[in-house]
Write an enzyme that holds these catalytic residues in place. Structure first.
Site, PDB file in Angstrom:
ATOM      1  N   GLY A   1       0.801  -1.223   0.000  1.00  0.00           N
ATOM      2  CA  GLY A   1       0.000   0.000   0.000  1.00  0.00           C
ATOM      3  C   GLY A   1       0.832   1.271   0.000  1.00  0.00           C
ATOM      4  N   GLN A   2       0.131   2.388   0.166  1.00  0.00           N
ATOM      5  CA  GLN A   2       0.777   3.697   0.072  1.00  0.00           C
ATOM      6  C   GLN A   2       1.864   3.879   1.133  1.00  0.00           C
ATOM      7  OE1 GLN A   2      -1.597   7.070   1.235  1.00  0.00           O
ATOM      8  NE2 GLN A   2      -0.448   8.519  -0.005  1.00  0.00           N
TER       9      GLN A   2
ATOM     10  N   ASP B   1       1.667  -8.879   2.098  1.00  0.00           N
ATOM     11  CA  ASP B   1       0.414  -8.268   1.649  1.00  0.00           C
ATOM     12  C   ASP B   1      -0.470  -9.385   1.105  1.00  0.00           C
ATOM     13  OD1 ASP B   1      -0.169  -5.030   0.898  1.00  0.00           O
ATOM     14  OD2 ASP B   1      -1.515  -6.485  -0.019  1.00  0.00           O
ATOM     15  N   ILE B   2      -1.739  -9.071   0.921  1.00  0.00           N
ATOM     16  CA  ILE B   2      -2.649 -10.062   0.328  1.00  0.00           C
ATOM     17  C   ILE B   2      -2.429 -10.121  -1.186  1.00  0.00           C
ATOM     18  CG2 ILE B   2      -4.622  -8.490  -0.036  1.00  0.00           C
ATOM     19  CD1 ILE B   2      -6.382 -10.863   1.092  1.00  0.00           C
ATOM     20  N   ARG B   3      -1.840  -9.048  -1.729  1.00  0.00           N
ATOM     21  CA  ARG B   3      -1.528  -9.032  -3.166  1.00  0.00           C
ATOM     22  C   ARG B   3      -0.029  -8.794  -3.327  1.00  0.00           C
ATOM     23  NH1 ARG B   3      -2.327  -2.854  -4.328  1.00  0.00           N
ATOM     24  NH2 ARG B   3      -2.653  -2.212  -2.201  1.00  0.00           N
TER      25      ARG B   3
ATOM     26  N   ASP C   1      -2.960 -13.204   4.193  1.00  0.00           N
ATOM     27  CA  ASP C   1      -4.286 -12.654   4.455  1.00  0.00           C
ATOM     28  C   ASP C   1      -4.363 -12.461   5.963  1.00  0.00           C
ATOM     29  OD1 ASP C   1      -6.900 -12.086   4.971  1.00  0.00           O
ATOM     30  OD2 ASP C   1      -7.739 -13.804   3.884  1.00  0.00           O
TER      31      ASP C   1
ATOM     32  N   TYR D   1     -15.145   3.691   8.644  1.00  0.00           N
ATOM     33  CA  TYR D   1     -13.694   3.745   8.836  1.00  0.00           C
ATOM     34  C   TYR D   1     -13.351   4.418  10.168  1.00  0.00           C
ATOM     35  CZ  TYR D   1      -8.849   5.193   7.811  1.00  0.00           C
ATOM     36  OH  TYR D   1      -7.499   5.419   7.847  1.00  0.00           O
TER      37      TYR D   1
ATOM     38  N   LYS E   1     -11.650   2.838  13.499  1.00  0.00           N
ATOM     39  CA  LYS E   1     -10.390   3.360  14.038  1.00  0.00           C
ATOM     40  C   LYS E   1     -10.551   3.753  15.510  1.00  0.00           C
ATOM     41  CE  LYS E   1      -7.473   2.919  10.636  1.00  0.00           C
ATOM     42  NZ  LYS E   1      -6.351   1.960  10.750  1.00  0.00           N
TER      43      LYS E   1
HETATM   44  N1  SER Z   1      -6.331   9.422   4.403  1.00  0.00           N
HETATM   45  C1  SER Z   1      -7.312   8.666   5.091  1.00  0.00           C
HETATM   46  C2  SER Z   1      -8.587   8.639   4.353  1.00  0.00           C
HETATM   47  O1  SER Z   1      -8.864   9.589   3.660  1.00  0.00           O
HETATM   48  C3  SER Z   1      -7.524   9.238   6.453  1.00  0.00           C
HETATM   49  O2  SER Z   1      -7.074   8.347   7.388  1.00  0.00           O
HETATM   50  O3  SER Z   1      -9.317   7.701   4.467  1.00  0.00           O
END
Ligand code: SER
Length: 314
Positions: free
Chosen positions: A12-13, A35-37, A54, A144, A148
């Site tokens: 990921g990023q 990673d999963i990919r 996974d 999300y 969190k």
């Molecule tokens: N950059 C993230 C999002 O936009 C924030 O945690 O989901």
């Protein structure tokens, strides 16, 4: 004994950049990417071990931890804010179960230390929006953000009850040139650079005046490694720390980009992500992170824009 680190979500990023920095600190073979990919980063795949994992599969996690004698886990796998709104059940189950699985590894002493990222998304519509304090109203209204916030409480719980050494940061929107962001509300601030260089124009899905807390990836990676390497007694908050980089809105960013591409055209077409952004803070108070483990960001809007454009042009 030297620590061995497992990074989950390394494609990921954040993972793409974090793995390379951890490898230069701990040695290539002491940092296992997973990673999963498969990763698309050649640099990452060629410089050290990579495993497909996974994170929902606890047996597989234990297998990899034992295989490499892993002592620390950085858990970066998650569904971000925009993607999670499209699939709320997966958002909730992935974000919560992955954290539970990793905290359980630590509770049962398979590993010694855990890093897990939280987000500015833990705040909500009635949170004070400017200079948002560490301790304040938290009423997230995205799946999300809810995951969190629950995750933060879960981390604190494992620290209090089982002495699990877990550390966490509330990341703002992260901006970097090495890897694409994956489904967040702040992604526009990365896409805009690619589009400016390629097409000299960009259509923002957030309105011109939507100010959000952001951070350049160099600062974010440094903060992550700094909190993980701080003496345990300095890490006084075991839910998650506010950290701040810079704050700007789409209009201000486009103005800055125009200094490099004078004909750059910005247009605006709000979508469902506008509502998410409206519920988040505009700027963060990170004075407790500064006091506890000496945190200080280095990149402002000018410095970040210059670095992004320099690197993306190559
Ligand atoms: N950059 C993230 C999002 O936009 C924030 O945690 O989901």
């Amino acid at each position: 004994m030297k620590d061995t680190i497992l990074v989950i979500g390394s494609s990921g990023q954040i993972g793409t950049e974090l793995v390379m920095d951890l490898r230069s600190l701990f040695g290539n073979n002491h940092v296992i990417a997973s990673d999963i990919r498969p990763s698309i980063s050649k640099e990452l795949l060629e410089s050290g071990p990579f495993e497909i994992i996974d994170v929902m599969d606890q047996n597989r996690l234990i297998e990899v931890v034992k295989k490499y004698k892993v002592t620390q886990v950085y858990l970066l796998a998650a569904l971000l804010s925009a993607t999670a709104e499209k699939n709320i059940e997966l958002g909730w189950s992935l974000n919560m179960q992955s954290l539970s699985n990793v905290l359980e590894l630590a509770r049962h002493k398979h590993i010694k230390k855990v890093y897990w990222p939280s987000s500015i998304a833990v705040f909500g519509p009635t949170t004070p929006q400017t200079f948002t304090p560490q301790h304040t109203i938290m009423d997230p209204n995205t799946v999300y953000g809810i995951s969190k916030l629950a995750g933060e409480r879960w981390c604190q719980y494992y620290y209090d009850k089982f002495d699990v050494d877990v550390r966490s940061l509330r990341y703002p929107g992260l901006i970097g040139w090495k890897a694409a962001p994956g489904g967040g509300t702040t992604d526009y601030a990365v896409h805009i650079f690619h589009e400016a260089i390629k097409n000299n124009k960009y259509q923002s899905f957030l309105s011109p005046d939507t100010t959000l807390p952001m951070m350049y990836m160099n600062d974010a990676i440094r903060a992550t490694i700094e909190i993980m390497e701080s003496p345990s007694e300095n890490v006084k908050i075991r839910s998650s720390y506010n950290i701040a980089g810079l704050s700007f809105n789409p209009q201000e960013l486009s103005q800055e980009i125009k200094n490099y591409f004078p004909n750059f055209e910005m247009s605006y077409q709000e979508d469902y992500r506008q509502e998410i952004a409206n519920s988040w803070p505009k700027s963060m108070d990170d004075s407790i992170a500064t006091k506890d483990w000496n945190w200080k960001s280095e990149f402002d809007l000018k410095k970040m824009t210059a670095d992004m454009i320099k690197n993306l042009k190559k």
